[in-house]
Design an enzyme around this catalytic site. Structure first.
Site, PDB file in Angstrom:
ATOM      1  N   ASP A   6      -0.629   5.375   0.668  1.00 12.53           N
ATOM      2  CA  ASP A   6      -0.533   6.323   1.616  1.00 12.53           C
ATOM      3  C   ASP A   6      -0.351   5.399   3.657  1.00 12.53           C
ATOM      4  O   ASP A   6      -1.723   5.357   3.698  1.00 12.53           O
ATOM      5  CB  ASP A   6      -2.126   6.716   1.794  1.00 12.53           C
ATOM      6  CG  ASP A   6      -2.209   7.431   0.303  1.00 12.53           C
ATOM      7  OD1 ASP A   6      -0.900   8.871   0.029  1.00 12.53           O
ATOM      8  OD2 ASP A   6      -3.122   7.537  -0.182  1.00 12.53           O
ATOM      9  N   ASP A  32      -1.942  -0.704   5.741  1.00 13.36           N
ATOM     10  CA  ASP A  32      -1.282   0.054   7.400  1.00 13.36           C
ATOM     11  C   ASP A  32      -3.149  -0.247   7.498  1.00 13.36           C
ATOM     12  O   ASP A  32      -3.003   0.750   8.738  1.00 13.36           O
ATOM     13  CB  ASP A  32      -1.010   1.873   7.061  1.00 13.36           C
ATOM     14  CG  ASP A  32      -2.095   2.352   6.657  1.00 13.36           C
ATOM     15  OD1 ASP A  32      -2.648   1.816   5.480  1.00 13.36           O
ATOM     16  OD2 ASP A  32      -2.776   3.539   6.634  1.00 13.36           O
ATOM     17  N   ASP A  92       0.794  -1.059   0.238  1.00  9.73           N
ATOM     18  CA  ASP A  92      -0.209   0.126  -0.085  1.00  9.73           C
ATOM     19  C   ASP A  92       1.177   1.446  -0.171  1.00  9.73           C
ATOM     20  O   ASP A  92       2.470   0.889   0.148  1.00  9.73           O
ATOM     21  CB  ASP A  92      -1.297  -0.301   1.074  1.00  9.73           C
ATOM     22  CG  ASP A  92      -1.714   1.070   1.612  1.00  9.73           C
ATOM     23  OD1 ASP A  92      -2.594   1.340   0.656  1.00  9.73           O
ATOM     24  OD2 ASP A  92      -1.840   2.116   2.384  1.00  9.73           O
TER      25      ASP A  92
END
Length: 230
Positions: free
Chosen positions: A14, A182, A12
């Protein structure tokens, strides 16, 4: 971490590779100001990140339009969404990367994965027009053989489709393709796609502790990812 016999890795963007909250805050608040909507605080923006720009804008707009003194005196959300999105895209592209930084340990962690000879894909819900310039600006592009954004496929994470399509592009089996993210979005998508998942503790998980989300591991830095792929 046990030997996963991996064929590839998906990561991922961001909150996992780059701390982009500053870019989101500046671009969105400039867009809101353009339309005379009260600007939003960082905490609201941070917990609204992760499900794509459309979700971010709608969530923040809904909150701001319900503020005392605003409710009943502003256009409806559906009327404002398109103009805010247009201004947001304009501002984001103009400042993309200016208020963001690569998280500590990311470059070293990517080097470790690359040393194992595992192909990597960047898989994010961020629009691809925002994603490509950002990873290039931050020196991340050379690590990824494939890059996919939130508008690259018909659906976004937490739907498993983007992960399955990315595995196809990497020519890897889902069960042997590690997802690194995240948020619970990444974990839910990975679980549904049949991919193992590792989660970073420093990202944006809608204001919830990431350790509450099942994963193989929760890491404070990408350099802590110990893969034995022999």
């Amino acid at each position: 971490m046990k030997n996963l016999n991996l064929q590839a890795v998906m990561i991922d963007l961001d909150g996992t590779l780059v701390d982009t909250i500053g870019d989101f805050e500046v671009a969105l608040n400039r867009a809101l100001a353009d339309l005379q909507v009260p600007t939003a605080n960082r905490a609201l923006i941070e917990r609204s990140i992760g499900k794509g720009s459309e979700h971010l804008i709608r969530t923040v707009l809904k909150h701001q339009l319900a503020l005392p003194g605003v409710a009943g005196n502003a256009p409806e959300l559906d009327q404002l969404f398109s103009p805010v999105w247009e201004r947001y895209e304009h501002h984001y592209l103009s400042i993309n990367g200016e208020f963001s930084n690569v998280f500590p340990g990311v470059m070293e962690g990517l080097e470790q994965i690359q040393t194992l000879g595992l192909p990597m894909a960047c898989l994010t819900n961020k629009p691809i027009s925002f994603t490509l310039p950002l990873i290039k600006d931050k020196g991340l592009a050379p690590y990824f053989s494939k890059v996919f954004g939130g508008d690259s496929f018909e659906r976004k994470k937490p739907d498993p489709l983007p992960l399955l399509k990315t595995c196809e592009a990497l020519q890897s089996l889902p069960a042997r393709t590690l997802m690194i993210g995240d948020s619970s979005n990444d974990a839910q998508a990975a679980d549904a796609a049949g991919c193992p998942v590792v989660l970073m503790t420093y990202g944006y998980n809608h204001g919830e502790p990431i350790q509450n989300t099942p994963a193989l591991a929760w890491l404070d830095s990408l350099v802590q990812l110990q893969l034995n792929n022999s």
